[in-house]
Design a protein around this motif. Sequence first.
Motif, mmCIF file in Angstrom:
data_model
loop_
_atom_site.group_PDB
_atom_site.id
_atom_site.type_symbol
_atom_site.label_atom_id
_atom_site.label_comp_id
_atom_site.label_asym_id
_atom_site.label_seq_id
_atom_site.Cartn_x
_atom_site.Cartn_y
_atom_site.Cartn_z
ATOM 1 N N GLY A 1 0.829 -1.197 0.000
ATOM 2 C CA GLY A 1 0.000 0.000 0.000
ATOM 3 C C GLY A 1 0.860 1.242 0.000
ATOM 4 N N SER A 2 0.212 2.366 -0.252
ATOM 5 C CA SER A 2 0.910 3.641 -0.282
ATOM 6 C C SER A 2 0.469 4.479 0.908
ATOM 7 N N THR A 3 1.361 5.323 1.359
ATOM 8 C CA THR A 3 1.017 6.221 2.455
ATOM 9 C C THR A 3 0.397 7.509 1.925
ATOM 10 N N GLY A 4 0.244 7.622 0.604
ATOM 11 C CA GLY A 4 -0.312 8.825 -0.033
ATOM 12 C C GLY A 4 -1.828 8.799 -0.044
ATOM 13 N N ALA A 5 -2.420 8.975 -1.209
ATOM 14 C CA ALA A 5 -3.867 9.079 -1.383
ATOM 15 C C ALA A 5 -4.578 7.781 -1.012
ATOM 16 N N PRO A 6 -5.790 7.891 -0.473
ATOM 17 C CA PRO A 6 -6.575 6.694 -0.163
ATOM 18 C C PRO A 6 -6.833 5.889 -1.443
ATOM 19 N N GLY A 7 -6.783 4.580 -1.324
ATOM 20 C CA GLY A 7 -7.027 3.720 -2.469
ATOM 21 C C GLY A 7 -5.826 3.526 -3.365
ATOM 22 N N SER A 8 -4.661 4.051 -2.975
ATOM 23 C CA SER A 8 -3.485 3.890 -3.814
ATOM 24 C C SER A 8 -2.681 2.678 -3.356
ATOM 25 N N GLY A 9 -1.858 2.155 -4.250
ATOM 26 C CA GLY A 9 -1.028 1.007 -3.944
ATOM 27 C C GLY A 9 -0.223 0.607 -5.156
ATOM 28 N N THR A 10 0.734 -0.300 -4.942
ATOM 29 C CA THR A 10 1.638 -0.726 -5.999
ATOM 30 C C THR A 10 1.732 -2.246 -5.988
ATOM 31 N N ALA A 11 1.874 -2.844 -7.173
ATOM 32 C CA ALA A 11 2.025 -4.295 -7.291
ATOM 33 C C ALA A 11 2.999 -4.612 -8.420
ATOM 34 N N ILE A 12 3.644 -5.764 -8.295
ATOM 35 C CA ILE A 12 4.549 -6.259 -9.327
ATOM 36 C C ILE A 12 4.066 -7.633 -9.764
ATOM 37 N N ASP A 13 3.976 -7.819 -11.075
ATOM 38 C CA ASP A 13 3.556 -9.089 -11.666
ATOM 39 C C ASP A 13 4.696 -9.644 -12.512
ATOM 40 N N VAL A 14 4.789 -10.955 -12.601
ATOM 41 C CA VAL A 14 5.656 -11.600 -13.582
ATOM 42 C C VAL A 14 4.746 -12.404 -14.495
ATOM 43 N N PHE A 15 5.148 -12.538 -15.754
ATOM 44 C CA PHE A 15 4.300 -13.250 -16.697
ATOM 45 C C PHE A 15 5.137 -13.935 -17.757
ATOM 46 N N GLY A 16 4.528 -14.856 -18.423
ATOM 47 C CA GLY A 16 5.136 -15.554 -19.539
ATOM 48 C C GLY A 16 4.069 -15.805 -20.584
ATOM 49 N N GLY A 17 4.482 -16.049 -21.792
ATOM 50 C CA GLY A 17 3.520 -16.305 -22.856
ATOM 51 C C GLY A 17 4.205 -16.416 -24.192
ATOM 52 N N VAL A 18 3.449 -16.111 -25.247
ATOM 53 C CA VAL A 18 3.972 -16.142 -26.602
ATOM 54 C C VAL A 18 3.506 -14.895 -27.338
ATOM 55 N N ARG A 19 4.284 -14.472 -28.312
ATOM 56 C CA ARG A 19 3.914 -13.369 -29.196
ATOM 57 C C ARG A 19 3.939 -13.908 -30.615
ATOM 58 N N GLY A 20 2.816 -13.780 -31.314
ATOM 59 C CA GLY A 20 2.732 -14.248 -32.685
ATOM 60 C C GLY A 20 3.041 -13.119 -33.657
ATOM 61 N N TRP A 21 3.795 -13.443 -34.688
ATOM 62 C CA TRP A 21 4.175 -12.481 -35.721
ATOM 63 C C TRP A 21 3.672 -12.978 -37.060
ATOM 64 N N TRP A 22 3.175 -12.072 -37.900
ATOM 65 C CA TRP A 22 2.796 -12.380 -39.270
ATOM 66 C C TRP A 22 3.045 -11.152 -40.114
ATOM 67 N N GLN A 23 3.763 -11.338 -41.207
ATOM 68 C CA GLN A 23 4.061 -10.228 -42.113
ATOM 69 C C GLN A 23 3.790 -10.678 -43.537
ATOM 70 N N LYS A 24 3.238 -9.763 -44.321
ATOM 71 C CA LYS A 24 2.964 -10.029 -45.728
ATOM 72 C C LYS A 24 3.425 -8.825 -46.532
ATOM 73 N N ALA A 25 4.014 -9.101 -47.683
ATOM 74 C CA ALA A 25 4.470 -8.025 -48.558
ATOM 75 C C ALA A 25 4.037 -8.331 -49.982
ATOM 76 N N ASP A 26 3.586 -7.310 -50.670
ATOM 77 C CA ASP A 26 3.236 -7.388 -52.087
ATOM 78 C C ASP A 26 4.014 -6.299 -52.802
ATOM 79 N N ALA A 27 4.560 -6.635 -53.970
ATOM 80 C CA ALA A 27 5.284 -5.650 -54.771
ATOM 81 C C ALA A 27 4.917 -5.848 -56.233
ATOM 82 N N SER A 28 4.805 -4.751 -56.942
ATOM 83 C CA SER A 28 4.549 -4.853 -58.377
ATOM 84 C C SER A 28 5.294 -3.744 -59.100
ATOM 85 N N LEU A 29 5.669 -4.039 -60.310
ATOM 86 C CA LEU A 29 6.386 -3.093 -61.146
ATOM 87 C C LEU A 29 5.699 -3.098 -62.502
ATOM 88 N N ALA A 30 5.154 -1.949 -62.872
ATOM 89 C CA ALA A 30 4.488 -1.834 -64.172
ATOM 90 C C ALA A 30 5.468 -1.239 -65.174
#
Length: 154
Positions: free
Chosen positions: A6-35
């Motif tokens: 908790g915080s000694t400042g404003a009522p209802g204030s506080g701090t927390a630390i989380d750790v997490f793990g997971g995955v990040r998905g990537w997808w890239q598409k490119a189109d090119a044309s030359l007339a």
Amino acid sequence: EVARWGSTGAPGSGTAIDVFGGVRGWWQKADASLALAGTVNIGDLTRNVDGTVTASGSVSWIDPLVGVRLRHQFAPGWNFVASGDVGGFGAGSKFSWQALAALNYDLYVHNGITWSGMAGYRALYVDYSQGSGVSQYEYKMTIHGPVLGITARF
């Protein structure tokens, strides 16, 4: 959540630390044309040449990641979030990281779901490559900028 205080400042204030793990998905598409267009004049003979060369491709991969997030509530409904993660580890990309700092405000609570508005700044880096020679694809870039969003917590 691994720590909360908790915080000694404003009522209802506080701090927390989380750790997490997971995955990040990537997808890239490119189109090119030359007339191509051209005209060849030889005497009274005119030859028009029209042609188009096109190429397209896409690539996708998944990066495992681990990260940490700091949440600080200033007052009821107002909180600041700073988070960062690292990933890739050679499983998808060679290496990737992300950093985010954002201010959230709780807009609405309905049926146990809290809807919040968010404004912040995000940076994302990745170093990915595949293939070799003429079929080599390499993407090594940092992208960053402001972010706006709506969050639902349940």
